[in-house]
Design an enzyme around this catalytic site. Structure first.
Site, short mmCIF file in Angstrom:
data_model
loop_
_atom_site.label_atom_id
_atom_site.label_comp_id
_atom_site.label_asym_id
_atom_site.label_seq_id
_atom_site.Cartn_x
_atom_site.Cartn_y
_atom_site.Cartn_z
N ASP A 1 66.25 17.32 97.94
CA ASP A 1 66.40 18.75 97.68
C ASP A 1 67.42 19.30 98.69
OD1 ASP A 1 65.94 21.08 96.37
OD2 ASP A 1 63.94 21.43 97.20
N ARG B 1 59.17 30.19 88.24
CA ARG B 1 58.41 30.29 89.50
C ARG B 1 58.00 31.75 89.76
NH1 ARG B 1 61.60 28.29 94.46
NH2 ARG B 1 61.23 26.23 93.56
#
Ligand code: ADE
Length: 332
Positions: A107, A215
């Protein structure tokens, strides 16, 4: 070094609203199709899929999709982030600890140290590391063979990925904002998992204010549930309580939060509508430059509230209207 060492089998529990397979992953249809083909082709050739780079604003599913890829290919997913790979030794340890066919998920891969990054090139291309031992005339290079693996990189800043790294990914896929309808379906699914009763209108209100980002939609759903549990005795969440909760949370009908509005107001009031340079805007709003670039600006641009010119960011007519301010007609 690894955040989690084995691929966790994602379960459908209230803790994890993450879909565990393509079948319950809503949206990003083109990307799903693309990945299905990549995975199927690699399976038929009995190879590991080529390296994949995902980019796009936060919260759109880069990590979730990577977990699904691991699930679909039956591989272990080893997960880490760019900033923790500080030294070449960290990367070498990471790579030499992989098993054949593993997926290495990195990430924030735009934040890998530039010197360390160079070791990735041969690892990605030839599955070996060219290690330089010692310095000066006595320096020696040794090749360390590493297992075949698939690197999945995720970044919010594609502009910061160097071209040598970029060129070593077989696919570079952009995640886009979801549609209102897709977000409504995601909220519907999450509400079911969490056992929340919610009306169609309330779902639509949350979706509208969720920045078209799963999200955020899931976060707002949970906060609206808290609010309704405490402030309302109705059995299901209806539009009225949803709007009341969202207003209390200061999320407006375009999904803007106080910090977004502050950015637009600053451009309008302190920079006469813009253009405002990044540095100046960051100083005037006390928002980090990276947050402006990675979080605020992509959404404000997507909504047509600001535009980027070569001199900086400018507020659009829509931004003035949204803040109930009189539009000063400049160049458009
Ligand atoms: N939760 C978060 N993202 C999701 C998605 N794309 N589909 C279904 N549920 C989700």
């Amino acid at each position: 070094m690894f955040v989690n060492s084995k691929s966790e089998k994602l379960k459908e529990s209230p803790d994890s609203l993450r879909p565990q397979g393509w079948d319950n992953y809503i949206g990003q249809e083109r990307i799903k199709k693309h990945l299905r083909i990549i995975i199927e082709a690699a399976k038929r050739r009995n190879e590991t899929p080529d390296h994949i780079l995902f980019y796009g604003p936060p919260g759109l599913g880069k990590t979730t999709i990577s977990h699904i890829i691991a699930q679909e290919t039956g591989s272990n997913l080893r997960s880490t982030t760019g900033p923790v790979i500080e030294k070449s030794g960290d990367l070498v340890a990471l790579l030499t600890n992989l098993n054949e066919g593993d997926i290495l998920f990195i990430d924030e891969c735009h934040r890998i140290n530039r010197f360390v990054e160079e070791y990735l090139y041969s690892a990605m291309e030839d599955f070996k590391i060219n290690l330089i031992l010692g310095k000066g005339p006595m320096a020696k290079t040794i090749d360390i063979k590493i297992p075949h693996f698939t690197l999945i990189g995720a970044t919010t800043r594609i502009d910061m990925i160097s071209s040598p790294l970029r060129s070593r990914f077989g696919s570079i896929l952009q995640l886009n904002y979801y549609s209102q309808e897709e977000i409504e379906r995601i909220i519907e699914r999450s509400a079911q998992i969490l056992g929340i009763k919610i009306t169609k209108e309330a779902k639509s209100q949350i979706a509208k204010r969720s920045r078209f980002t799963p999200r955020i939609a899931n976060k707002l759903l949970k906060r609206v549930r808290d609010f309704s549990q405490v402030e309302d005795d109705e059995e299901s969440i209806d539009e009225k309580i949803a709007v009341k909760a969202l207003e209390f949370l200061e999320v407006d009908n375009l999904g803007l939060e106080p910090s977004d509005r502050k950015i637009i107001e600053t451009i309008i009031n302190k920079f006469n509508g813009g253009p405002a340079g990044l540095q100046a805007l960051s100083a005037a709003t006390s928002e980090e430059k990276n947050a402006i670039l990675e979080i605020y600006e992509p959404y404000l641009m997507q909504m047509g509230l600001i535009k980027r010119t070569n001199k900086g960011r400018a507020a659009t007519k829509l931004a003035y209207e949204h803040l109930n301010l009189k539009w000063k007609n400049k160049e458009g």
